[in-house]
Scaffold this active site. Structure first.
Site, mmCIF file in Angstrom:
data_model
loop_
_atom_site.group_PDB
_atom_site.id
_atom_site.type_symbol
_atom_site.label_atom_id
_atom_site.label_comp_id
_atom_site.label_asym_id
_atom_site.label_seq_id
_atom_site.Cartn_x
_atom_site.Cartn_y
_atom_site.Cartn_z
ATOM 1 C CB THR A 15 -10.614 4.147 11.745
ATOM 2 O OG1 THR A 15 -9.410 4.419 11.039
ATOM 3 C CG2 THR A 15 -11.292 2.938 11.157
ATOM 4 C CE LYS A 69 -2.401 1.671 3.652
ATOM 5 N NZ LYS A 69 -2.254 3.133 3.667
ATOM 6 C CG ASP A 115 -12.254 17.248 -6.718
ATOM 7 O OD1 ASP A 115 -13.181 18.016 -7.059
ATOM 8 O OD2 ASP A 115 -11.086 17.625 -6.534
ATOM 9 N NE ARG A 120 1.809 2.333 12.937
ATOM 10 C CZ ARG A 120 0.929 3.117 13.543
ATOM 11 N NH1 ARG A 120 1.350 4.094 14.306
ATOM 12 N NH2 ARG A 120 -0.364 2.932 13.346
ATOM 13 C CE LYS A 155 -7.792 6.895 3.553
ATOM 14 N NZ LYS A 155 -6.336 6.621 3.521
ATOM 15 C CG ASP A 177 -4.765 4.548 1.344
ATOM 16 O OD1 ASP A 177 -5.919 4.963 1.130
ATOM 17 O OD2 ASP A 177 -4.262 4.475 2.488
#
Ligand code: C5P
Length: 238
Positions: free
Chosen positions: A122, A31, A63, A216, A60, A58
């Site tokens: 989130t 990603k 518009d 991570r 997002k 990614d």
């Protein structure tokens, strides 16, 4: 492991490419988010896709439909395997994204990227949702936006661990569900980092996730390949 997507949340293209090399054959894809993309641009995506890696771009998009369609067209040129847009951009915007991915891929003679929807970030909770005028419960908002995405022709949605099982039940088996927030078991329980709501790799898979996004716990591990292999093994057993 096909289902395991590694978030290359690192500070340079050089480091991203080194990680991708180290994880070759273990990760199902990588990603690339707005930080790395803003720094390194589409050439980094190309480097990865040219090497045969699957890239979830990614960015997002959110518009007006015409602008999103043009952005999707550009994304298809990078060879991305999966891209995303905000469902709150509306049905017309999502339909334009789906159409642009289909048409551009057909014109270039390449596979069409999956186009998935971000429902509710989130980082938002019910209070901050109310601040932007959404008064229904979080789960209803997420489900409504996922349904809208499906009916607009999108392939799936990003879902937090809390929502995966519910969305799988509501949206059916053909809907792609991408779940971040993976911690615990083989993904390590040393730190939740800033992920408040988490699931282990096996739990996410059992809840119906199509793909898991892990950052991570792998890229921050002393041996990223060993960390990814442990997660892949847990997934294979689940
Ligand atoms: O390091 P960690 O495993 O928490 O990384 C998860 C990745 O998934 C990060 O790139 C994060 O921005 C992304 N993400 C997330 N929650 C979402 C959507 C994306 O954690 N709802």
């Amino acid at each position: 492991m096909d289902q395991l997507l590694i978030a290359l949340d690192v500070e340079s293209g050089t480091r991203a490419l080194a990680l991708a090399r180290a994880l070759d054959g273990v990760a199902g894809g990588f990603k690339i988010g707005s930080r790395l993309f803003t720094l390194e641009g589409p050439s980094l995506v190309r480097r990865l896709t040219d090497s045969g890696a699957r890239v979830f771009l990614d960015l997002k998009f959110h518009d007006i439909p015409n602008t999103v369609a043009q952005a999707v067209e550009s994304a298809v040129h990078t060879g991305a395997w999966m891209i995303n847009v905000h469902a709150s951009g509306g049905a017309a915007m999502m339909a334009a994204a789906a159409r642009a991915s289909r048409d551009t891929a057909a014109r270039l003679g390449v596979p069409r990227p999956l186009v998935i929807a971000v429902t509710v970030l989130t980082s938002l909770d019910e209070r901050t949702l109310r601040d932007v005028g959404v008064t229904r419960p979080m789960v209803d908002q997420v489900t409504a936006l996922a349904r809208l995405a499906k009916s607009a022709g999108l392939d799936g949605a990003v879902a937090s661990p809390q929502e995966t099982a519910h969305l799988r039940r509501e949206l059916g088996p053909g809907f792609t569900i991408v779940t971040p927030g993976i911690r615990g078991a083989s993904a390590g329980s040393a730190g939740q980092d800033d992920q408040a709501r988490t699931q282990s790799p096996a739990e996410a898979r059992r809840a119906g996730a199509s793909y898991l996004v892990v950052g991570r716990p792998v890229i921050g591990a002393p041996d990223p390949r060993a960390a990814a292999e442990a997660i892949a093994q847990e997934l294979a057993r689940a």
